[in-house]
Design an enzyme around this catalytic site. Structure first.
Site, mmCIF file in Angstrom:
data_model
loop_
_atom_site.group_PDB
_atom_site.id
_atom_site.type_symbol
_atom_site.label_atom_id
_atom_site.label_comp_id
_atom_site.label_asym_id
_atom_site.label_seq_id
_atom_site.Cartn_x
_atom_site.Cartn_y
_atom_site.Cartn_z
ATOM 1 N N SER A 27 -1.734 0.711 5.199
ATOM 2 C CA SER A 27 -1.136 -0.589 4.700
ATOM 3 C C SER A 27 -0.280 -0.380 3.890
ATOM 4 O O SER A 27 0.933 -0.992 3.404
ATOM 5 C CB SER A 27 -2.285 -1.277 3.873
ATOM 6 O OG SER A 27 -3.059 -1.949 4.564
ATOM 7 N N ASP A 72 0.652 -11.205 4.553
ATOM 8 C CA ASP A 72 -0.476 -10.584 3.746
ATOM 9 C C ASP A 72 -1.455 -11.404 3.121
ATOM 10 O O ASP A 72 -1.403 -12.604 3.571
ATOM 11 C CB ASP A 72 0.010 -9.314 3.057
ATOM 12 C CG ASP A 72 -0.722 -8.277 2.955
ATOM 13 O OD1 ASP A 72 -1.978 -8.376 2.245
ATOM 14 O OD2 ASP A 72 -0.547 -7.070 3.449
ATOM 15 N N HIS A 128 -3.359 -7.208 -2.534
ATOM 16 C CA HIS A 128 -3.020 -6.279 -1.437
ATOM 17 C C HIS A 128 -1.439 -6.925 -1.097
ATOM 18 O O HIS A 128 -0.702 -5.693 -1.034
ATOM 19 C CB HIS A 128 -3.945 -6.574 -0.111
ATOM 20 C CG HIS A 128 -3.543 -5.745 0.937
ATOM 21 N ND1 HIS A 128 -2.572 -5.831 2.061
ATOM 22 C CD2 HIS A 128 -4.185 -4.315 1.023
ATOM 23 C CE1 HIS A 128 -2.923 -4.732 2.686
ATOM 24 N NE2 HIS A 128 -3.680 -3.885 2.192
#
Length: 573
Positions: free
Chosen positions: A481, A178, A228
């Site tokens: 996600s 990520d 994220h």
């Protein structure tokens, strides 16, 4: 069922081979075939022969080797030759070449890549209230102070009184591919393996903002300037430490295998290199909540273009993405890595004959050319071989309006959050419908989620401090996600419970067996009455969001094998 259609780390054992070979041929290599020079750009070159022969071909075409991942025959190259792609493709031993990204492309004010994972300002202005609302689920891990906000953990049974009675992920290594992991976050610090974590990206100031680390622009492997990756990591394995939240597998080891830029782009070479490294260090699970830029769907021929135009170079680029990503995914799976990917947030039926794409290519920015393509054009990595593709549900267990779906494309569903869920109740359009997880404080301040002194600016984030004054920041997000790491976490629990001991004190289990357990134990979810999930009541355009549900209660296009069930997967219920 689980197979789909067919400044960087210096730890890879082959990293210097091709670069050294390139140096050796500089003196004798002919000049590039074109005198015209353009801004320096990065390219990915696939080769079939020896590294030395490939280095000579790259140099002869006017390129400079920067890095190599020999295991899958791919090199990262820079060049300022206008004819580099044509020249290098014509050389012996070169199987293909495509741009990785343009070094000097600028797009001031580019929107945040993951901005759609937070409700828009307009949506929030029309929301039904603040806070958690009232959910059909109770709370998450009872020992964690913010457990009452974790409906997602209760939904899948990832709690101390259910799955965690049998397994907690101890001895299992989970790679987070990520934008990085904030290893200093109080809920992650004990579980992050800093020694094996790697960052395969280099910041690009024009899209990522100013470099935090000068002059290399390579961030340490224990930071996340985007946020994220830290959010994803917390879902997988936030520590069950009496602080903040708990994760699905609270004792799993997190390894940061960063392939995403600060801006959220995931370029080809970095993604391949991170996958190969994950295989080399024998990670047990890797979570991939992204698609590989610049193409949302990667085609191989003009016949797959039903509307729109494509150049020879663009097709060559898409073919190379498919070749290298499927090869790297196969390499990782063959070495015991269970691969989990997010199905995407385009509200698309991936099983339909065609796919509409308004965003590709998304790099360089503003280059998009709307197109309609056949469903044989692949979203990668989620549609790659041996990747468990995950759709998203909200607190009601209904497929979230944004989530992609499709019979034969989505294998399993998991909590991803859905702001518009529970319409007609006090919880409709409240932050509590989303998934709460860890977030880097520095990123939160820079993104306007927190004040300079670390206080949340609104109810979309939470700050928790213990009696000793240690504080952690958390934020609500929604998306596939967020769904994928729930499955990755349950995979870690399955490996903990059923895996064989390794000589290094860990656990291991073949990816095919992990997938079988997840499929067999998922909670079946039927199609809606009438066969169509209608989002009209949620104030969504039916023509865009309504989802036709094909299949049976056992297996269908919205939920695959069903909603992942941690407790059932480890025999806890």
């Amino acid at each position: 069922m689980w197979s789909h259609r067919a400044g960087r780390s210096s730890s890879r054992r082959t990293i210097g081979v091709l670069a050294v070979a390139a140096t050796a041929v500089v003196a004798s290599a002919p000049a590039a075939t074109a005198d015209e020079r353009v801004p320096t750009a990065e390219y990915v070159v696939a080769f079939t022969g020896s590294p030395e022969a490939a280095a000579a071909s790259v140099q002869a075409a006017g390129g400079t080797v920067q890095d190599v991942t020999e295991q899958v025959g791919v090199a990262l190259v820079t060049s300022d030759s206008a004819s580099f792609l044509a020249d290098v493709r014509a050389r012996d031993g070169v199987a293909g070449a495509a741009r990785n990204h343009a070094v000097g492309t600028s797009d001031p004010g580019m929107p945040h890549r993951y901005a759609d994972e937070r409700p828009s300002a307009a949506d929030r202005a029309g929301g039904g209230g603040r806070g958690h609302g009232g959910h059909p689920w109770g709370h998450g891990p009872a020992s964690e102070p913010l457990a009452e906000l974790q409906w997602n953990m209760e939904m899948i049974g990832a709690t101390p009184d259910a799955a965690h009675r049998r397994a907690t992920g101890k001895g299992v290594d989970v790679g987070i591919m990520d934008t990085g992991i904030d290893a200093g976050h109080p809920d992650l610090a004990r579980n992050v393996d800093a020694a094996r974590s790697r960052n395969f990206t280099t910041d690009i100031p024009d899209i990522d903002g100013p470099c935090e680390v000068a002059p290399s622009c390579v961030d340490p492997a224990d930071v996340d300037d985007e946020g994220h990756g830290t959010h994803v990591a917390g879902i997988v394995a936030a520590d069950d430490n009496g602080f903040g939240i708990g994760g699905v597998a609270p004792d799993a080891t997190l390894v940061n295998v960063r392939a995403g830029q600060d801006s959220g782009y995931f370029f080809l070479y970095e993604t391949v290199a991170a996958l190969v490294y994950s295989a080399e260090i024998r990670l047990d699970v890797v979570n991939m909540s992204f698609y590989t830029d610049p193409w949302l769907y990667n085609c191989t021929s003009r016949d797959e273009y039903l509307e729109g135009t494509v150049t020879d170079d663009e097709l060559a680029e898409q073919r190379l993405v498919r070749e290298l990503l499927t090869g790297a995914l196969g390499y990782a799976s063959a070495r015991g890595v269970t691969l989990v990917g997010s199905a995407g947030n385009e509200s698309t039926n991936l099983a339909a004959p065609t796919r509409t794409d308004e965003t590709s290519p998304d790099y360089p920015p503003d280059a998009a050319q709307p197109r309609v393509v056949a469903n044989t054009c692949m979203n990668l990595p989620s549609e790659g071989p041996n990747v468990i593709s995950v759709s998203a549900v909200g607190p009601s267990t209904t497929k979230a309006d944004y989530s992609n779906y499709g019979l034969g494309d989505v294998e399993i569903a998991a909590p991803g959050g859905w702001y518009r869920d529970l319409v007609g109740t006090p919880a409709y359009m409240t932050a509590g419908n989303l998934v709460l997880s860890s977030y880097p404080l520095r990123a939160a301040i820079e993104q306007g989620l927190a004040t300079p002194d670390g206080q949340p600016v609104d109810d979309m984030s939470v700050r928790y401090c213990d009696a000793a004054g240690v504080c952690g920041f958390y934020s609500y997000l929604q998306g596939t996600s967020m769904a994928a790491p729930h499955v990755a976490g349950v995979a870690a629990l399955v490996i903990d419970e059923f895996g064989r001991p390794t000589r290094h004190g860990g656990r291991a289990l073949a990816p095919a067996i992990v997938a079988q357990v997840l499929a067999r134990t998922a909670e079946d979810h039927p199609c809606p009455a009438g066969g169509v999930e209608d989002y009209t009541d949620e104030e969504r355009d039916p023509a865009v969001f309504n989802a036709v549900c094909e299949g049976t209660t056992d297996v269908n296009g919205l939920y695959g094998e069903g909603i992942v069930d941690a407790a059932a997967a480890v025999g806890g219920r």
